[in-house]
Design a protein around this motif. Structure first.
Motif, PDB file in Angstrom:
ATOM      1  N   THR A   1      -1.088   0.296 -10.562  1.00  0.00           N
ATOM      2  CA  THR A   1      -2.086   0.410  -9.499  1.00  0.00           C
ATOM      3  C   THR A   1      -3.102   1.506  -9.794  1.00  0.00           C
ATOM      4  OG1 THR A   1      -0.430  -0.297  -7.894  1.00  0.00           O
ATOM      5  CG2 THR A   1      -2.401   0.760  -7.023  1.00  0.00           C
TER       6      THR A   1
ATOM      7  N   LEU B   1       8.611  -5.163  -5.949  1.00  0.00           N
ATOM      8  CA  LEU B   1       7.546  -4.286  -5.435  1.00  0.00           C
ATOM      9  C   LEU B   1       6.163  -4.836  -5.765  1.00  0.00           C
ATOM     10  CD1 LEU B   1       9.029  -0.772  -6.300  1.00  0.00           C
ATOM     11  CD2 LEU B   1       8.765  -1.797  -4.028  1.00  0.00           C
TER      12      LEU B   1
ATOM     13  N   PHE C   1       3.336  -5.961  -2.999  1.00  0.00           N
ATOM     14  CA  PHE C   1       2.028  -5.316  -2.941  1.00  0.00           C
ATOM     15  C   PHE C   1       0.915  -6.196  -3.511  1.00  0.00           C
ATOM     16  CE2 PHE C   1       4.837  -1.533  -2.861  1.00  0.00           C
ATOM     17  CZ  PHE C   1       4.450  -1.062  -1.615  1.00  0.00           C
TER      18      PHE C   1
ATOM     19  N   MET D   1       0.244  -7.508  -6.647  1.00  0.00           N
ATOM     20  CA  MET D   1      -0.338  -6.895  -7.834  1.00  0.00           C
ATOM     21  C   MET D   1      -1.293  -7.822  -8.606  1.00  0.00           C
ATOM     22  SD  MET D   1       0.678  -3.824  -7.820  1.00  0.00           S
ATOM     23  CE  MET D   1       0.374  -3.217  -9.434  1.00  0.00           C
TER      24      MET D   1
END
Length: 179
Positions: free
Chosen positions: A26, A69, A73, A75
């Motif tokens: 990120t 994760l 989120f 990605m």
């Protein structure tokens, strides 16, 4: 009472490594436009985690948690299918660590683990894209350069991980490593 496979310390460490992959992905947005360049930092937390815990399944655990994760989120465009990409990275580094007797603090072993992990990530990514309908001809055209760059960047990331892991082990920062 049966002892758990991973201690609480190991679970915490592996989970932090998994979260670090997502954070690095990120925060570090390097617009190189070269396939596989993210492998220079994707493989580092996995190799360090596997190199510290030194148990089969450590890389798989990191890949699974980071895949969840990344999916949560959002990605990239693959969403839940990200799990397979991150899992491939973790499983491959897990197997490479096992084959190299968990000597991932060695530069050559780090390079091999990083390159193998990044190449596995590439293969699964391209396989998923083919499965989702991108014509295989386009993927085959780009796979030559992509595989070379994934190999190089993954290997460089593996060398970085080996250097960090070597320093941590020599400094005695990792209590009870290898138990």
């Amino acid at each position: 009472m049966k002892q758990p496979y991973f201690s609480l310390y190991e679970i915490a460490l592996l989970s932090l490594c998994a979260a670090l992959i997502v954070v690095l992905n990120t925060m570090l947005s390097v617009p190189l436009k070269v396939p596989g360049h993210t492998g220079i930092y994707w493989v580092v937390p996995v190799i360090i985690g596997v190199g510290i815990v030194k148990k089969p399944g450590a890389g798989t655990f990191i890949g699974f948690i980071s895949g969840i994760l990344a999916s949560l989120f959002g990605m990239n465009t693959l969403h839940i299918l990200n799990l397979f990409i991150y899992l491939a990275l973790g499983v491959t580094i897990d197997l490479t660590g096992l084959l190299l007797f968990y000597r991932l603090d060695n530069l050559a072993a780090g390079f091999i683990a990083g390159a193998a992990g990044n190449l596995a990530k590439m293969v699964v990514n391209y396989s998923l894209q083919t499965f989702l309908g991108i014509p295989a001809v386009f993927i085959m055209i780009g796979i030559g350069l992509a595989s070379v760059s994934h190999f190089i960047f993954g290997g460089i990331g593996g060398i970085i991980a080996a250097l960090v892991l070597n320093r941590l082990l020599k400094a005695g920062v990792i209590p009870g490593a290898g138990k």
